[in-house]
Design an enzyme around this catalytic site. Sequence first.
Site, PDB file in Angstrom:
ATOM      1  N   ASP A  39      10.902  14.505   5.879  1.00 10.54           N
ATOM      2  CA  ASP A  39       9.094  15.173   5.877  1.00 10.54           C
ATOM      3  C   ASP A  39       8.577  15.439   6.896  1.00 10.54           C
ATOM      4  O   ASP A  39       7.337  16.802   6.893  1.00 10.54           O
ATOM      5  CB  ASP A  39       8.817  13.791   5.094  1.00 10.54           C
ATOM      6  CG  ASP A  39       8.374  11.924   5.923  1.00 10.54           C
ATOM      7  OD1 ASP A  39       9.513  12.042   7.217  1.00 10.54           O
ATOM      8  OD2 ASP A  39       8.032  11.221   5.923  1.00 10.54           O
ATOM      9  N   SER A 131       2.475  -1.289  -0.430  1.00  9.24           N
ATOM     10  CA  SER A 131       0.695  -0.631  -0.185  1.00  9.24           C
ATOM     11  C   SER A 131      -0.185   0.516  -0.861  1.00  9.24           C
ATOM     12  O   SER A 131      -1.024   0.231  -1.713  1.00  9.24           O
ATOM     13  CB  SER A 131       0.734  -0.229   1.516  1.00  9.24           C
ATOM     14  OG  SER A 131       1.888   0.736   2.311  1.00  9.24           O
ATOM     15  N   GLU A 163      -4.169   4.536   4.590  1.00 11.27           N
ATOM     16  CA  GLU A 163      -3.679   3.749   5.166  1.00 11.27           C
ATOM     17  C   GLU A 163      -3.657   4.013   6.814  1.00 11.27           C
ATOM     18  O   GLU A 163      -3.829   3.772   7.620  1.00 11.27           O
ATOM     19  CB  GLU A 163      -2.164   3.856   4.502  1.00 11.27           C
ATOM     20  CG  GLU A 163      -1.778   3.036   3.891  1.00 11.27           C
ATOM     21  CD  GLU A 163      -0.589   2.748   3.332  1.00 11.27           C
ATOM     22  OE1 GLU A 163       0.198   2.771   4.625  1.00 11.27           O
ATOM     23  OE2 GLU A 163      -0.270   2.580   2.634  1.00 11.27           O
ATOM     24  N   ASP A 175       4.537   8.243  -0.535  1.00 15.88           N
ATOM     25  CA  ASP A 175       4.413   7.051  -1.137  1.00 15.88           C
ATOM     26  C   ASP A 175       3.390   7.187  -1.572  1.00 15.88           C
ATOM     27  O   ASP A 175       3.350   6.492  -3.677  1.00 15.88           O
ATOM     28  CB  ASP A 175       3.699   5.819  -0.100  1.00 15.88           C
ATOM     29  CG  ASP A 175       4.598   5.195   1.327  1.00 15.88           C
ATOM     30  OD1 ASP A 175       6.018   6.086   0.865  1.00 15.88           O
ATOM     31  OD2 ASP A 175       4.249   4.611   2.138  1.00 15.88           O
TER      32      ASP A 175
HETATM   33  P1  ADP Z   1       5.265  -1.596   2.322  1.00  8.21           P
HETATM   34  O1  ADP Z   1       4.324  -0.556   1.724  1.00  8.21           O
HETATM   35  O2  ADP Z   1       6.243  -1.065   2.376  1.00  8.21           O
HETATM   36  O3  ADP Z   1       5.260  -2.912   0.665  1.00  8.21           O
HETATM   37  P2  ADP Z   1       3.196  -2.338   4.351  1.00  8.21           P
HETATM   38  O4  ADP Z   1       3.626  -3.006   5.017  1.00  8.21           O
HETATM   39  O5  ADP Z   1       2.879  -1.037   4.069  1.00  8.21           O
HETATM   40  O6  ADP Z   1       4.821  -2.596   3.015  1.00  8.21           O
HETATM   41  O7  ADP Z   1       2.120  -2.745   3.326  1.00  8.21           O
HETATM   42  C1  ADP Z   1       2.081  -4.676   2.971  1.00  8.21           C
HETATM   43  C2  ADP Z   1       0.991  -4.891   2.517  1.00  8.21           C
HETATM   44  O8  ADP Z   1      -0.283  -4.236   1.869  1.00  8.21           O
HETATM   45  C3  ADP Z   1       0.390  -6.257   2.299  1.00  8.21           C
HETATM   46  O9  ADP Z   1       1.092  -6.587   3.850  1.00  8.21           O
HETATM   47  C4  ADP Z   1      -0.653  -6.937   2.421  1.00  8.21           C
HETATM   48  O10 ADP Z   1      -1.390  -6.486   3.448  1.00  8.21           O
HETATM   49  C5  ADP Z   1      -0.991  -5.011   1.007  1.00  8.21           C
HETATM   50  N1  ADP Z   1      -0.755  -5.004  -0.150  1.00  8.21           N
HETATM   51  C6  ADP Z   1       0.587  -5.205  -1.270  1.00  8.21           C
HETATM   52  N2  ADP Z   1       0.450  -4.804  -2.215  1.00  8.21           N
HETATM   53  C7  ADP Z   1      -0.179  -6.469  -2.561  1.00  8.21           C
HETATM   54  C8  ADP Z   1      -1.107  -7.401  -3.249  1.00  8.21           C
HETATM   55  N3  ADP Z   1      -0.111  -6.992  -4.563  1.00  8.21           N
HETATM   56  N4  ADP Z   1      -1.467  -8.073  -3.306  1.00  8.21           N
HETATM   57  C9  ADP Z   1      -1.837  -8.059  -2.156  1.00  8.21           C
HETATM   58  N5  ADP Z   1      -2.274  -7.575  -0.719  1.00  8.21           N
HETATM   59  C10 ADP Z   1      -0.854  -6.964  -1.334  1.00  8.21           C
HETATM   60 MG    MG Z   2       3.281   1.018   2.741  1.00  9.53          MG
END
Ligand code: ADP
Ligand code: MG
Length: 391
Positions: A39, A131, A163, A175
């Site tokens: 990317d 996220s 983000e 994403d």
């Molecule tokens: P990924 O996107 O790979 O899962 P990230 O670190 O970018 O990992 O995002 C994860 C974060 O997004 C979590 O720690 C939380 O803060 C937030 N998040 C994602 N999904 C939820 C959810 N269903 N409820 C609450 N927070 C969430």
């Molecule tokens: Mg993420």
Amino acid sequence: MKTEIERKLAADFESSYGKEPLLIARAPGRLEILGNHTDYNEGFVLSAAVEQSTFFAISPSKGDICRIFSSGWKDKPEEFSISTLEEKTPGDWKNYVKGVLCEIRRRGFQFGSFDAGVISDLPLSSGMSSSAALEISACLAFEKAFGLDFSPVERAKIGQASENKYIGVKTGLLDQFSSIFGKKDSLILCDFRENKVLRNVSIPQGYSIIVVNSMIKHDLVDSDYNTRRKSCERAAAEIAKFAKNVRTLRDVDSKFLEEFRGKLHIVDYRRARHIVEENERVLSAVSYLEKGDILSFGKLLFDSHESSRINFENSCPELDYLIEIAHSLPGCIGARLSGGGFGGISIHLVKDDEAGKYARRIQAAYLLKTGIKTDALLCRAGGGAECAEKK
Ligand code: ADP
Ligand code: MG
């Protein structure tokens, strides 16, 4: 008709706020299928939206206070104020939602306060982009609840900006694009020079993707990522001295790269080779899939992992072991690390009728060799984000 997970969200919503949600929006997570570290080299990526998704329920309210919970994680509603959205507590999950609101406001649109609830069957922080699923489901819900209507690309940019600016993570649009442009039984082909989705490519019926997490977390991911990125930029700049039309490694093919093998630093050459060949693998993958040749497609996944292991050096012994098991178990036609690497997840393309057995066997073999207990998550390519019309 509501699915089981939506019914659970609606029930949690009712018991928290004493009313039904006005609407529920859904946005899926995603998997990088092929096109590793391409990317930021302005290249190509094949991704998939998975069926596992995040659901965002909303009902507008009065005043300045918004309330939100996340079922099974932050079950008790938490509050924030519309007038102080810019204030953020580092590490707070609500930042993803507040960032989306800030970006909507920055574009000149108005919204009121609300009660909201979130539920997800995506693993969090596991490289499946929970996220983006949260941002996009939130954005869609806000649009429908407050009479806004962004284009899909604008919606993706709102999620990305949330983000980049609000969370402070430097990510591209993969994403959000994947969560928005997913299609059942199809992959998504993105071009990161143009920053756009080129098209969906269907996968032949009868195959599943099993996600196996190495459970390895590398502490130096950021610095490794930066050194890889610098190597790619140095290689492109060196080649550009001799070929004026080269701006990034996107502009170089593997035959042309060979002419520079002796001129580039050996490490930069190997990094560049991974990128250049990944771009070619993505384009070959599209043509194999369009011919229905799943076996050749699967081989490209194995080739990609081998290139990560040898040339880009963004694998690790545990991921290599998972791919070794994939080679030896029946039913798997391709597997590779997925995402940044140095740990994290691997994806395994497996025949549907072998999938359950495969998942159990790979978990057992991995545990035996490494002592690490891991999950194996069955995924299928699903449709992009959606929100039923307001009642
Ligand atoms: P990924 O996107 O790979 O899962 P990230 O670190 O970018 O990992 O995002 C994860 C974060 O997004 C979590 O720690 C939380 O803060 C937030 N998040 C994602 N999904 C939820 C959810 N269903 N409820 C609450 N927070 C969430
Ligand atoms: Mg993420």
